[in-house]
Design a protein around this motif. Structure first.
Motif, PDB file in Angstrom:
ATOM      1  N   TYR A 114       0.697  -1.266   0.338  1.00 59.14           N
ATOM      2  CA  TYR A 114      -0.171  -0.253  -0.411  1.00 59.14           C
ATOM      3  C   TYR A 114       0.838   1.611  -0.122  1.00 59.14           C
ATOM      4  N   ASN A 115       0.616   1.928  -0.548  1.00 61.72           N
ATOM      5  CA  ASN A 115       1.147   3.187  -0.702  1.00 61.72           C
ATOM      6  C   ASN A 115       1.097   4.321  -0.109  1.00 61.72           C
ATOM      7  N   ARG A 116       1.461   5.352   0.693  1.00 62.70           N
ATOM      8  CA  ARG A 116       1.038   6.288   1.603  1.00 62.70           C
ATOM      9  C   ARG A 116       1.344   7.780   1.561  1.00 62.70           C
ATOM     10  N   GLU A 117       2.029   7.683  -0.022  1.00 58.42           N
ATOM     11  CA  GLU A 117       2.308   8.943  -0.675  1.00 58.42           C
ATOM     12  C   GLU A 117       1.916   8.920  -1.946  1.00 58.42           C
ATOM     13  N   PRO A 118       2.639   9.452  -2.841  1.00 53.88           N
ATOM     14  CA  PRO A 118       2.200   9.777  -3.847  1.00 53.88           C
ATOM     15  C   PRO A 118       3.843   9.072  -4.628  1.00 53.88           C
ATOM     16  N   LEU A 119       3.845   8.348  -5.736  1.00 49.62           N
ATOM     17  CA  LEU A 119       4.492   7.818  -6.172  1.00 49.62           C
ATOM     18  C   LEU A 119       5.502   7.895  -7.293  1.00 49.62           C
ATOM     19  N   GLY A 120       6.108   7.422  -7.918  1.00 53.30           N
ATOM     20  CA  GLY A 120       6.684   7.638  -9.338  1.00 53.30           C
ATOM     21  C   GLY A 120       5.917   5.817 -10.764  1.00 53.30           C
ATOM     22  N   THR A 121       5.755   6.492 -11.580  1.00 55.76           N
ATOM     23  CA  THR A 121       5.352   5.380 -12.314  1.00 55.76           C
ATOM     24  C   THR A 121       4.845   4.301 -12.408  1.00 55.76           C
ATOM     25  N   HIS A 122       6.648   3.899 -12.005  1.00 59.40           N
ATOM     26  CA  HIS A 122       6.332   2.180 -11.778  1.00 59.40           C
ATOM     27  C   HIS A 122       7.103   2.561 -10.271  1.00 59.40           C
ATOM     28  N   LYS A 123       6.749   1.375  -9.404  1.00 60.48           N
ATOM     29  CA  LYS A 123       7.764   1.111  -8.439  1.00 60.48           C
ATOM     30  C   LYS A 123       7.396  -0.369  -8.057  1.00 60.48           C
TER      31      LYS A 123
ATOM     32  N   ALA B  28      22.792  -6.571  -2.482  1.00 58.38           N
ATOM     33  CA  ALA B  28      23.929  -6.208  -3.521  1.00 58.38           C
ATOM     34  C   ALA B  28      23.065  -6.496  -4.873  1.00 58.38           C
ATOM     35  N   ALA B  29      21.878  -7.213  -5.172  1.00 56.27           N
ATOM     36  CA  ALA B  29      20.538  -6.668  -6.399  1.00 56.27           C
ATOM     37  C   ALA B  29      20.233  -4.422  -6.029  1.00 56.27           C
ATOM     38  N   ALA B  30      20.428  -4.943  -4.836  1.00 58.95           N
ATOM     39  CA  ALA B  30      19.975  -2.773  -4.392  1.00 58.95           C
ATOM     40  C   ALA B  30      20.296  -2.197  -4.216  1.00 58.95           C
ATOM     41  N   ASP B  31      21.657  -2.830  -4.466  1.00 61.24           N
ATOM     42  CA  ASP B  31      22.649  -1.548  -4.481  1.00 61.24           C
ATOM     43  C   ASP B  31      23.062  -1.804  -6.453  1.00 61.24           C
ATOM     44  N   HIS B  32      22.863  -2.612  -7.162  1.00 64.18           N
ATOM     45  CA  HIS B  32      23.190  -2.363  -8.342  1.00 64.18           C
ATOM     46  C   HIS B  32      21.820  -1.761  -8.460  1.00 64.18           C
ATOM     47  N   LEU B  33      20.410  -1.973  -8.511  1.00 63.35           N
ATOM     48  CA  LEU B  33      19.429  -0.605  -8.801  1.00 63.35           C
ATOM     49  C   LEU B  33      19.841   0.438  -8.101  1.00 63.35           C
ATOM     50  N   LYS B  34      20.031   0.360  -6.916  1.00 63.00           N
ATOM     51  CA  LYS B  34      20.123   2.260  -6.694  1.00 63.00           C
ATOM     52  C   LYS B  34      20.778   3.131  -7.445  1.00 63.00           C
ATOM     53  N   LYS B  35      22.059   2.390  -7.853  1.00 68.36           N
ATOM     54  CA  LYS B  35      23.176   2.596  -8.764  1.00 68.36           C
ATOM     55  C   LYS B  35      22.827   3.221 -10.175  1.00 68.36           C
ATOM     56  N   ARG B  36      22.199   1.987 -10.514  1.00 63.24           N
ATOM     57  CA  ARG B  36      21.711   1.967 -12.249  1.00 63.24           C
ATOM     58  C   ARG B  36      20.011   3.239 -11.932  1.00 63.24           C
ATOM     59  N   LEU B  37      19.848   3.167 -11.121  1.00 64.70           N
ATOM     60  CA  LEU B  37      18.468   4.880 -10.945  1.00 64.70           C
ATOM     61  C   LEU B  37      19.255   5.774 -10.703  1.00 64.70           C
ATOM     62  N   GLY B  38      20.082   6.060  -9.284  1.00 65.37           N
ATOM     63  CA  GLY B  38      20.721   7.092  -8.773  1.00 65.37           C
ATOM     64  C   GLY B  38      19.602   6.892  -7.985  1.00 65.37           C
ATOM     65  N   ILE B  39      19.374   6.141  -7.130  1.00 61.18           N
ATOM     66  CA  ILE B  39      18.024   6.699  -6.104  1.00 61.18           C
ATOM     67  C   ILE B  39      18.512   6.025  -5.179  1.00 61.18           C
TER      68      ILE B  39
ATOM     69  N   PHE C 107      16.362   4.307  -0.789  1.00 62.49           N
ATOM     70  CA  PHE C 107      14.993   2.851  -1.055  1.00 62.49           C
ATOM     71  C   PHE C 107      14.375   4.637  -0.584  1.00 62.49           C
ATOM     72  N   ASN C 108      12.507   4.216  -0.623  1.00 58.45           N
ATOM     73  CA  ASN C 108      12.518   5.957  -0.955  1.00 58.45           C
ATOM     74  C   ASN C 108      12.391   6.622  -1.345  1.00 58.45           C
ATOM     75  N   GLU C 109      13.006   6.837  -2.450  1.00 60.34           N
ATOM     76  CA  GLU C 109      13.070   8.108  -2.869  1.00 60.34           C
ATOM     77  C   GLU C 109      12.512   7.269  -4.894  1.00 60.34           C
TER      78      GLU C 109
ATOM     79  N   PHE D 119      10.862   6.235 -11.701  1.00 56.59           N
ATOM     80  CA  PHE D 119      10.805   4.658 -10.847  1.00 56.59           C
ATOM     81  C   PHE D 119      10.575   5.304  -9.015  1.00 56.59           C
ATOM     82  N   THR D 120      10.599   4.461  -8.291  1.00 59.72           N
ATOM     83  CA  THR D 120      10.216   4.454  -6.949  1.00 59.72           C
ATOM     84  C   THR D 120      10.653   3.108  -6.470  1.00 59.72           C
ATOM     85  N   LEU D 121      11.866   3.375  -5.924  1.00 57.46           N
ATOM     86  CA  LEU D 121      12.699   2.094  -4.864  1.00 57.46           C
ATOM     87  C   LEU D 121      11.533   1.972  -3.509  1.00 57.46           C
ATOM     88  N   ARG D 122      12.080   0.744  -3.514  1.00 60.55           N
ATOM     89  CA  ARG D 122      11.497   0.541  -1.893  1.00 60.55           C
ATOM     90  C   ARG D 122      11.645  -0.975  -1.091  1.00 60.55           C
ATOM     91  N   GLU D 123      12.162  -1.060  -0.381  1.00 57.07           N
ATOM     92  CA  GLU D 123      12.433  -2.025   0.138  1.00 57.07           C
ATOM     93  C   GLU D 123      11.458  -3.164   1.192  1.00 57.07           C
TER      94      GLU D 123
END
Lengths: 160, 723
Positions: free
Chosen positions: A69-78, A94-105, A107-109, A116-120
């Motif tokens: 459940y999203n309790r605030e507005p998010l990017g087009t894809h979560k 490590a996969a999360a780190d890769h995603l963070k680097k690729r997207l430049g954001i 978690f919760n950004e 894109f919004t990245l979530r844990e």
């Protein structure tokens, strides 16, 4: 507050439970409300509470318990990546780190372009197939190597 | 019935009993936090883990039902290891701030950590921080890091208060107790959450940082507000009442207390306590000696009427009745039932029996606000399947399942009762209960007769602490209220006439007034300082006829004296027979005279003349007595006055009426009755009946308006009128 179509869907969910157990439909009702609105505002949760005849705080409890459940507005894809212990041992951090680097954001950004919004996430019940990424709450991607993560991001970016 | 063994002791208990309850019966204490006998079982604190034979893991005693032949050890090495482990987990995130915590000394976590915790913590990492919450003026949630997530407060709201105002959001380490975004806790029973909280997360806001539990001496007393007569523990430090807590009594208040009973003690120490007698000299009230004040009072009271508060004690009311025509039913307006009653109107059954009714009709009652704990009893009955029918002039949320509700204008109330006959027929245990609104109604006797005609048990929800006691004390005396109001001289006993009477002008025509009051007042030619309930011995007879006697908790403030002593002296000075007593026990035994109060109670009424017709032209006023405006003591509690229930009265109307009058919500309006007017704000309540305006009484803003019932007009307030 919600469209007639959404209310019809919620009524269908309510009908699955005994009349005095309307509150059992709260999870389904929140999913339907979120599908329509994109996220769950205080007003939306208030409305769902009133519609089901339960306390607003009871809806808030459920909405805050599940990461879907999203309790605030998010990017087009979560993108939600599970970082619980079994997944973590299988390389999801490590996969999360890769995603963070690729997207430049982090978690919760959300990316500056709002795409894109990245979530844990919490356990998705697929520990054996880690790392696991849930796309927009509906599509689960497993065995996410860095290549597969890049492909996923490319695919989602292209659809624009 | 299963027989089991706990710590080697055998016991036989009913099937379905939990292990923790069975152990309690054996006198074995099992440590716990989330378990509470009056709440549902959550089993989330895990403190009550015990060893069960043949079970692979320790089991929570609160959630494990007994079974035949079960063997349980509560103190075995395995059980102790589990309990110590849970305690260590609970303490991981609990701040070590006991020295500055209000719960210190009466904290279950503190107590149990002595028995089950380690002497030092193995946890070296950072503790989590939970932000404080604002839950309103009564319950402090300033240190939520102390919370151990037992969810007692959440379950209390859901199961006892009737509304879930708190919830636990997020999960795991992020879980925290919140109210729904931006809302305060407004239940009239909210203070009980403070008692239930096993740690210092929820504490009492008015009591904060004012005393330590071990500095307080405990005195038992009886609540002076509603008719229930809740049993109290009054806690005293240096001759000052610091706090009030419930004294458990299963037949009366169980382990609960309404916020009114719990927090009204603030008024005892209000800055406007009357500490010396005062006498009017040349139009001004000036301090005087007791002797002079009493002489002036006696002189003017030779032929006087007495208006006595129904919150006064039995002994005070008994002596007040010896001084002249006297009445204590200050907010009633129909006295035509006097002389037609077979006995003293009362609840008609013990309080505990309310929960066993299977069909109830409640007529004219703001039940939740007038009788918070009777409402709780009825809520439990309704949850068990009892049908609760409501007949009233307003449609407030009762927070319980209702079988039906009928909302009619005040003048249609009496005529609407008969229609319920069918709905109550065929019940095993049915009752009709008349609330405060029905008792204050100008057709009260007709409502009474109509309710009796339903042919089921009949009860009155007692308005005040001594609504039954007043009759036991021999009041109304000398013709009652109509005669009292004819007198030129008046004695007021704990009454603020503009706020406590059916007609705020009741005392205006009197030319000489002696005001026995615990607080300063502008009313009266002689003010005699009396003491509130905590400074005198006394007796309240509750709405179920329970005679409850209490003693003083602290010494009288200043030169104030118990009212029974003042009345006795006045009686002697006026040569009234039967007023010479040396002790309060003598007054009490003269009043009760060996009579069995239960034998005096009866709700039978003889048929009488037709009910007075209430004018139906124009708009009708619906007046409630707001919960925190009902008596002089509660009006002086600053914390209660900050609650949502204490918001100033407004002129509530339905949308059609607003439109008809050309008004909008929030607009300033002028309400007029025959007697006077009041400047208010228009407000929308679409559940009100047609052509009715709801304007609360017992408030300074509406005291000029006039009687609680009658015709009222509402118009737009012009700027000139405002000025």
């Amino acid at each position: 507050m919600l469209s007639a179509e959404s209310l019809r869907k919620i009524d269908r969910e309510i009908a699955k439970y005994p009349a005095e157990r309307r509150q059992s439909a709260v999870m389904a009702a929140l999913v339907i409300a979120q599908d329509e609105k994109g996220w769950l505002s205080t007003e939306t949760m208030d409305f769902v509470a009133q519609y089901l005849g339960i306390a607003p705080v009871a809806v808030y409890e459920v909405a805050s318990f599940y990461t879907m459940y999203n309790r605030e507005p998010l990017g087009t894809h979560k993108l939600t990546i599970c970082t619980c212990l079994p997944c973590g041992l299988q390389g999801s951090l490590a996969a999360a780190d890769h995603l963070k680097k690729r997207l430049g954001i982090d978690f919760n950004e959300t990316t500056p372009d709002g795409w894109f919004t990245l979530r844990e996430g919490e356990c998705m019940g697929a520990c054996a197939m880690a790392p696991v990424v849930l796309v927009d709450n509906k599509r689960m991607c497993d065995y996410m190597t860095n290549d597969k993560l890049d492909a996923l991001v490319d695919e989602l970016s292209r659809k624009s | 019935m299963p027989t089991l063994e706990i710590d080697g002791k055998a016991i036989e208990v009913a099937a379905g009993t939990s292990v923790i309850e069975a152990a309690k019966r054996l006198g074995i204490f099992i440590p716990h936090f989330c378990y509470h006998p009056k709440l549902s079982v959550a089993a989330n604190c895990r403190m009550c883990l015990v060893e069960v034979e043949k079970a692979p893991k320790p089991m929570p005693a609160c959630a494990t039902p007994v079974a035949d032949g079960m063997k349980i050890w509560t103190q075995s090495p395995a059980a102790r290891k589990a309990q110590n482990g849970v305690m260590e987990f609970l303490l991981i995130n609990h701040p070590l701030d006991c020295p500055i915590c209000d719960q210190g000394g009466e904290c279950q976590l503190q107590d149990l950590s002595v028995g089950y915790g380690g002497s030092a913590s193995r946890y070296q990492e950072e503790k989590r921080v939970v932000l404080h919450k604002d839950l309103g003026p009564l319950v402090a949630a300033e240190e939520m890091s102390r919370c151990i997530q037992c969810t007692r407060c959440v379950r209390f709201g859901e199961e006892i208060g009737g509304v879930m105002e708190l919830g636990m959001i997020n999960r795991g380490e992020h879980a925290e107790i919140v109210s729904f975004i931006g809302r305060s806790v407004d239940s009239e029973l909210s203070g009980n959450m403070i008692d239930l909280c096993p740690v210092g997360a929820l504490t009492s806001k008015p009591f904060r940082y004012s005393a330590r539990t071990w500095e307080l001496s405990r005195r038992r007393s009886v609540a002076p507000h509603d008719g229930l007569g809740s049993n109290l523990v009054v806690q005293v430090k240096q001759n000052r009442v610091m706090r009030v807590l419930p004294l458990e009594n299963g037949a009366v208040n169980e382990c609960w207390l309404s916020d009114k009973d719990r927090f009204s003690y603030e008024g005892l120490n209000a800055p406007d306590r009357l500490l010396r007698p005062m006498v009017r000299r040349g139009g001004r009230l000036e301090e005087a000696e007791w002797e002079e004040a009493l002489e002036r009072a006696a002189e003017g009271l030779r032929d006087a009427g007495v208006l006595a508060s129904p919150h006064a004690t039995l002994e005070e009311l008994y002596l007040a009745g010896k001084l002249g025509p006297a009445d204590f039913r200050l907010r009633h307006s129909d006295f035509s039932a006097d002389g037609r009653r077979a006995g003293i109107p009362w609840l008609g059954m013990p309080v505990a029996e309310l929960g066993t009714l299977d069909r109830v009709l409640v007529v004219g009652s703001f039940l939740r606000k007038d009788h918070p704990l009777l409402a709780h009893r009825m809520r439990q009955a309704a949850k068990r399947g009892a049908q609760v029918h409501v007949l009233h002039s307003v449609d407030d949320d009762w927070l319980m399942p209702l079988a039906s509700k009928t909302i009619v204008a005040p003048n249609a109330l009496a005529g609407a009762i008969a229609a319920f006959k069918e709905r109550l027929a065929g019940a095993k245990n049915a009752a009709v209960l008349l609330g405060n609104f029905a008792q204050q109604h100008p057709q009260a006797a007709a409502l009474h007769a109509a309710a009796q005609a339903l042919g089921v048990q009949l009860g009155f929800l007692g308005e005040a602490a001594n609504s039954v006691g007043g009759y036991v004390a021999g009041l109304p005396a000398g013709g009652g209220m109509p005669e009292v109001l004819k007198k030129d001289a008046l004695l007021l006993l704990n009454v603020e006439p503009r706020l406590d009477c059916a007609d705020p002008r009741a005392a205006e025509r009197a030319r000489f007034i002696v005001n026995l009051s615990a607080w300063r007042s502008d009313v009266g030619d002689v003010l005699l300082p009396i003491v509130p309930f905590t400074e005198t011995a006394g007796t309240f007879v509750s709405t179920e006829g329970r005679v409850q006697t209490f003693n003083a908790c602290v010494l009288p403030a200043g030169e104030a004296r118990p009212a029974w002593k003042v009345l006795r002296v006045l009686g002697t000075m006026l040569d009234r027979p039967g007023t010479a007593f040396d002790t309060i026990e003598e007054v009490r035994s003269a009043c009760l005279a060996g009579r069995d109060v239960a034998a005096l109670l009866s709700n039978r009424i003889e048929a009488g003349a037709a009910a007075p017709v209430v004018a139906s032209a124009g708009l009708q006023r619906i007046a409630e007595v707001p919960i925190y405006a009902a008596d002089p003591l509660v009006r002086r509690s600053p914390s209660l006055q900050k609650t949502r229930d204490a918001r100033p009265p407004r002129a509530w109307m339905n949308a059609r009426l607003l439109q008809k009058l050309g008004l909008a919500e929030g607009q300033p309006v002028l309400a007029r009755m025959q007697a006077g007017q009041a400047r208010l704000t228009a407000a929308l309540d679409d559940k009100l009946p047609e052509d009715c305006v709801r304007i609360a009484a017992a408030h300074a803003a509406t005291a000029d308006l006039g009687p609680m019932f009658g015709t009222v007009s509402v118009e737009k307030a012009s700027v000139e009128k405002v000025a």
